[in-house]
Design an enzyme around this catalytic site. Structure first.
Site, PDB file in Angstrom:
ATOM      1  N   CYS A  18       0.834  -1.207   0.000  1.00 18.37           N
ATOM      2  CA  CYS A  18       0.000   0.000   0.000  1.00 18.37           C
ATOM      3  C   CYS A  18       0.867   1.255   0.000  1.00 18.37           C
ATOM      4  O   CYS A  18       0.434   2.308  -0.483  1.00 18.37           O
ATOM      5  CB  CYS A  18      -0.937  -0.001   1.202  1.00 18.37           C
ATOM      6  SG  CYS A  18      -0.108  -0.102   2.796  1.00 18.37           S
ATOM      7  N   HIS A  31      -1.454   1.272   7.459  1.00 22.62           N
ATOM      8  CA  HIS A  31      -1.955   1.211   6.086  1.00 22.62           C
ATOM      9  C   HIS A  31      -1.857   2.597   5.468  1.00 22.62           C
ATOM     10  O   HIS A  31      -2.045   3.606   6.149  1.00 22.62           O
ATOM     11  CB  HIS A  31      -3.407   0.724   6.107  1.00 22.62           C
ATOM     12  CG  HIS A  31      -4.045   0.671   4.758  1.00 22.62           C
ATOM     13  ND1 HIS A  31      -3.540  -0.095   3.732  1.00 22.62           N
ATOM     14  CD2 HIS A  31      -5.150   1.282   4.264  1.00 22.62           C
ATOM     15  CE1 HIS A  31      -4.314   0.051   2.659  1.00 22.62           C
ATOM     16  NE2 HIS A  31      -5.296   0.885   2.956  1.00 22.62           N
TER      17      HIS A  31
END
Length: 1042
Positions: A454, A857
């Protein structure tokens, strides 16, 4: 007498008269009759019972048969013999089929009438064989229920010994074939009642003969684990679960999960069908068995089955919450499935779109049971949103819907998640990719998470949304090259033109991954971005060198790359000096220059250095102490010379003497790369010609723009961080400067000024600080407000002499590498002059969701800025900045850009913003960007991209050589277009194959959701791929039985 009765029931006499005569016939049963008369009466009553035209005839048959059988038992025993009963069971009775329930009812009543006769034992033996045969013929539920009634009343008819085991197994198979085609409530209730009678019979047999239990359960598993697509076991098997002793759970589950003969496909089918059992009303302990099997599979690390089953059945389980009868069990299974599915948010995101409707529905009914259920559901939802933070567009409606229900503490959430994980530290979880469907309504393409990538996806999407940069990359003619820029061009082309919802950037990932980055592990997106830009820059420089050394070889790869970079990439710039043709693409788009000044406070000599940058790292600083928030008289501070300013000694003859005018601010900060020595005394210094300074102005004032802690009254802004970045710094204590003139360490003042601005300004907020006490990196979770418009002070350096003629006073800037306490002196002159303010518009924001640098994330917000935005008017510098105090020149709250931010806020709010979260792309708004940290404290802006705007008309002209660029991207090279066309055809073929697979109900359909190129034993990550929110409603849910 039989003739009289037969004529009576078929006559047309009134019904009351018939009943009176029948009563007389029944009373006559007490009288003596010979065997022939009795047999004739039994024949007649049997015919009336089985073939009666109406209920009256059947009723008469039952009454008369019972009366005559009671008073003439030996004759009835002779009539109701083995041959007669066998004929009924195997051949039926005249027009009545042998499978008619009336046959069983007649035999049932007959057994009651001869129960005390010796011949009944022969009938029991006969029926033990016949009932087994009947069950093997898979009777309908109603017939099977009547058979269960008979066997429940006459347990002597139940098969014994080995036949008992066979009978139970066949009865289980029979239940598996039960179906109810009616949708009427009455018929459904009757069906449930019939199934309950059959399951109760099995329970009684298991209790009487415990040896039949395990073979029966094996048969249950064989039925539900069958992969035969032509047969779907009935959900009625759920009625057996409540009769299985709970003490057997451990033994049975261990046996099932460790049996090598049980294939994964069979286990997947069995588990799916057990979850279907949640639809069966009145069934108890189904949730207990389902959860036990899920845990058993996790214990033996069969995670593929768990992943497939969860994704296949999570919608069905959630849909069961709407029905009160099965809601408790469904909630228990749903909670376990979601809380244990911790490697990917896909399962949770399947049900996310439906949570709000469910909550609103249950809140409106006002029932206490509904409220208690919502409290449990809210706790589950909070746990999932905590674990899968980073999806504000999905979670904000849910937070609003459940805001009135209690939220569990963070400690409780962590405890629940730890207890629910498939394993405490599993290395066998597979990263299950999302189902790939067509593009979302945004028209944008996502990037598939390849396993903790990510950090790369968020950066690439931000670069792709940098319109000018994307267009320049796509316009390059790189055919024949195998460079990183070629791979980036290929990636950008697919993001712009593929039909897929998400693209897998495997080739680019392998080519651009820094060597020290471990694959499939968490990394820093800012570090990756710097490495990527540096690689592209150095690569182009090498191509330039190769091209210059091979001038006679024609347009080879190096020359082609060089030509495109030097001729087609032409970004307007106002900075004089080095021509654009000598800059790389990265320099033109992201490159700027910083000029560093260091002034020795002992001898006054200065040194200067100009450095290139592609991003500015903005450090945080803590709130100043109470003592610092007051005016301090300069007499109380250590001083150098009270009157007269020291003239600088210029070592470089080409550089002018620098006059320093410290701004009125004092900062103390400790960050990851800039650590200042706390407690060292501020030093007042003079490095300029004499000027008269009034006593009132010779005071140090803490700037109003000092960033506040989250608990303070104000929120830190990007402008505050830039203030701090551009403030002068005093080098003292351990951080003293080595002065060559003094030949020793001396106190010095270090300032920095921007001399050349980039086309795209990259700002990195230094959120990760090093904790010296615990020796770990911690994240700074302070909320930072993001202005849509930013004005960057830039001091051109084309000619120092021209600068000195235009500006009477230099403006000071700080170093980005050292953070020390600063003591700044206010200006005592009215000639203070600000540098030129260059306007920038916010283009994209990369957000980090998490509490540490080692986990979390990344996702990004971005919008298209094509250079045509002219919705604002710049404040004239002559009016807003002339003779302004130097404090205002440092982007403080009193600077003109604050007004611009307020004016632009509403106008820019309506422009389209996109949220890029790996494979998921959704519309969003700038309001969501602004409120992200306040709504989700772990989600904080980390990397910002600002696009420079031309001061002349608010636009940046497009490349004149590419007229088609005005309203879109340049046309693709044939090589790229062919690759995209080929992939789009492949995508259509994949969709067709998937549709066929779903139509055939393949047991392994969900396996296609995982990539072929990754090992199922790879470690899981906390930022796995996303599922795009599911959507589509509960179209796979079968009809419920209620």
């Amino acid at each position: 007498m039989d003739k009289i009765l037969e004529g009576l029931v078929s006559s047309s006499h009134p019904l009351p008269l018939k009943r009176m005569i029948v009563r007389k016939v029944v009373e006559f049963a007490e009288h003596w009759l010979d065997e022939a008369q009795c047999e004739a009466m039994f024949d007649l009553t049997t015919r009336l019972i089985l073939e009666g035209q109406d209920p009256f005839q059947r009723q008469v048959g039952h009454q008369v048969l019972e009366a005559y059988a009671r008073y003439h038992r030996p004759e009835f025993e002779s009539f109701f013999n083995k041959t007669f009963v066998l004929g009924l069971l195997q051949q039926g009775y005249h027009s009545v089929d042998r499978k008619d329930v009336a046959i069983l009812d007649y035999i049932h009543n007959g057994l009651k009438l001869i129960m005390s006769c010796p011949s009944v034992l022969d009938l029991f033996s006969l029926l033990q064989v016949e009932v087994l045969r009947m069950v093997c013929e898979r009777p309908e539920p109603v017939l099977c229920a009547r058979l269960s009634d008979l066997l429940t009343d006459f347990v002597q008819c139940v098969p014994k010994g080995k036949l008992s085991v066979t009978f139970c197994q066949q009865l289980v198979r029979t239940i598996g074939h039960f179906q109810c085609v009616s949708t009427q409530e009455k018929e459904l209730r009757e069906y449930v009642s019939q199934v309950t009678k059959v399951s109760t019979l099995l329970q009684n047999i298991w209790k009487a003969e415990p040896s039949t239990l395990l073979p029966s359960l094996q048969e249950v598993f064989a039925s539900i684990s069958s992969t035969d697509a032509s047969f779907e076991p009935s959900v009625a098997l759920a009625s057996l679960v409540q009769h299985i002793p709970l003490q057997m759970i451990t033994v049975l589950i261990r046996s099932l999960t460790t049996d090598p003969n049980v294939k994964d496909a069979s286990m997947t089918q069995a588990l799916c069908r057990m979850i279907d059992w949640l639809s069966w009303p009145l069934a108890q302990h189904v949730d207990t068995w389902v959860i036990a099997l899920l845990k058993g599979l996790a214990a033996v690390q069969k995670f593929t089955i768990l992943i497939d089953v969860t994704l296949l059945k999570i919608e069905l389980v959630f849909n069961r919450l709407w029905f009160p009868l099965v809601r408790p069990g469904a909630l228990a299974v749903l909670s376990h499935m979601l809380l244990s599915f911790q490697h990917s948010p896909e399962a949770f995101h399947v049900i996310v779109p439906h949570i709000v409707n469910l909550v609103h529905s249950f809140r409106s009914d006002g029932l206490p049971s509904s409220t208690a259920f919502l409290v449990q559901l809210t706790e589950l939802v909070h746990c999932m949103m905590y674990h899968y933070s980073g999806f504000p567009d999905l979670y904000e409606p849910i937070l609003e819907a459940v805001k009135d229900f209690p939220k569990p503490s963070e400690e409780k959430i962590k405890l629940i998640l730890n207890q629910s994980a498939w394993t405490s530290q599993s290395n066998a979880l597979a990263s299950c990719l999302s189902r790939l469907s067509g593009k979302s309504e945004t028209g944008k393409t996502g990037l598939i998470n390849l396993g903790n990538t990510c950090y790369m996806n968020s950066v690439l999407q931000a670069l792709f949304m940098a319109t000018e940069f994307r267009r320049q990359v796509l316009s390059l003619n790189l055919n024949g090259c195998n460079s990183l820029m070629k791979k980036l061009q290929h990636l950008f082309a697919f993001l712009a033109h593929t039909q897929r919802e998400a693209y897998a950037p495997r080739i680019f990932f392998e080519a651009s991954r820094p060597p020290w980055f471990t694959p499939r592990s968490q990394q820093d997106c800012s570090e990756y971005l710097r490495f990527l830009l540096d690689r592209l820059h150095e690569e182009e420089k090498i191509l330039r060198v190769q091209s210059s050394h091979k001038p006679s070889e024609g347009l080879d790869c190096a020359e082609t790359c060089l030509q495109e970079v030097t001729s087609k990439v032409a970004v307007p710039t106002e900075s004089p000096g080095t021509g654009d043709s000598e800059k790389t693409l990265i320099e033109k788009m992201f490159g700027g220059k910083l000029r560093t000044h260091i002034c020795c406070l002992n001898c006054g000599s200065t040194s200067h250095k100009v450095e290139a940058f592609t991003d500015l790292s903005l450090a945080f600083c803590p709130s100043p102490s109470v003592e610092d928030l007051s005016f301090q008289d300069t007499a109380s501070l250590p001083s150098a010379q009270d009157d007269g300013l020291m003239q600088t000694s210029v070592a470089d003859p080409e550089e002018e003497p620098v006059v320093y005018n410290p701004a009125t601010a004092a900062f103390v900060c400790d960050s990851v790369v800039n650590q200042r020595v706390l407690g060292s005394p501020p030093v007042e210094f003079h490095c300029a010609e004499s000027s008269s300074v009034p006593e009132e102005s010779a005071k140090i004032l803490i700037s109003k723009d000092v960033p506040q802690n989250p608990g303070g009254e104000s929120t830190t802004s990007v402008t505050d961080l830039l203030n701090y970045f551009l403030a002068p710094e005093v080098l003292t204590g351990e951080n003293q400067y080595y002065c060559e003139s003094c030949a020793s360490l001396q106190n010095a003042e270090k300032t920095m000024q921007i001399t050349e601005e980039p086309e795209y300004l990259i700002l990195t907020l230094l959120r990760f600080s090093y904790d010296q006490k615990y020796h770990v990196r911690r994240k700074i979770l302070d909320n930072v407000s993001l202005p849509l418009v930013l004005e960057l002070p830039v001091k051109r350096t084309a000619s120092f002499s021209s600068l000195s003629q235009s500006w009477s006073v230099d403006v000071d800037f700080t170093d980005i590498n050292e953070n020390l306490p600063k003591k700044l002196k206010p200006s005592g002159t009215e000639e203070a002059f600000c540098p030129k303010l260059v306007p920038y518009l916010l283009s994209s924001v990369v957000v980090h969701s998490g509490v540490s640098s080692e986990s979390g994330h990344y996702y990004s917000y971005a919008r298209n800025i094509t250079g045509t935005e002219s919705s604002y008017q710049m404040c004239p510098q002559s009016e807003s900045l002339a003779l302004a105090p130097s404090q205002s020149c440092l982007l403080g709250v009193e600077s003109p850009n604050t007004v611009i931010e307020q004016d632009l806020e509403n106008k820019e709010m309506s422009q389209e913003w996109f949220l890029f979260n790996d494979s998921r792309v959704t519309f969003t708004s700038f309001q969501s960007v602004q409120k992200i940290t306040s709504r989700f404290p772990k989600d904080t802006a980390y990397v910002l991209l600002y696009k420079k705007q031309s001061r002349a008309n608010g636009i940046d002209s497009d490349n004149p050589a590419s007229g088609v660029w005005a309203n879109g991207d340049p046309p693709l090279q044939k090589e790229l277009m062919d690759a995209i066309t080929k992939d789009n055809k492949l995508y259509l073929q994949e969709q067709e194959l998937n549709a066929r697979a779903r139509a055939l109900q393949a047991a392994s359909a969900s396996c296609s959701f995982r990539p072929n190129g990754f090992d199922d034993n790879d470690p899981p990550g906390s930022c796995g791929p996303t599922g795009g929110g599911g959507g589509g409603g509960f179209n796979t849910v079968g009809r419920l039985v209620f």
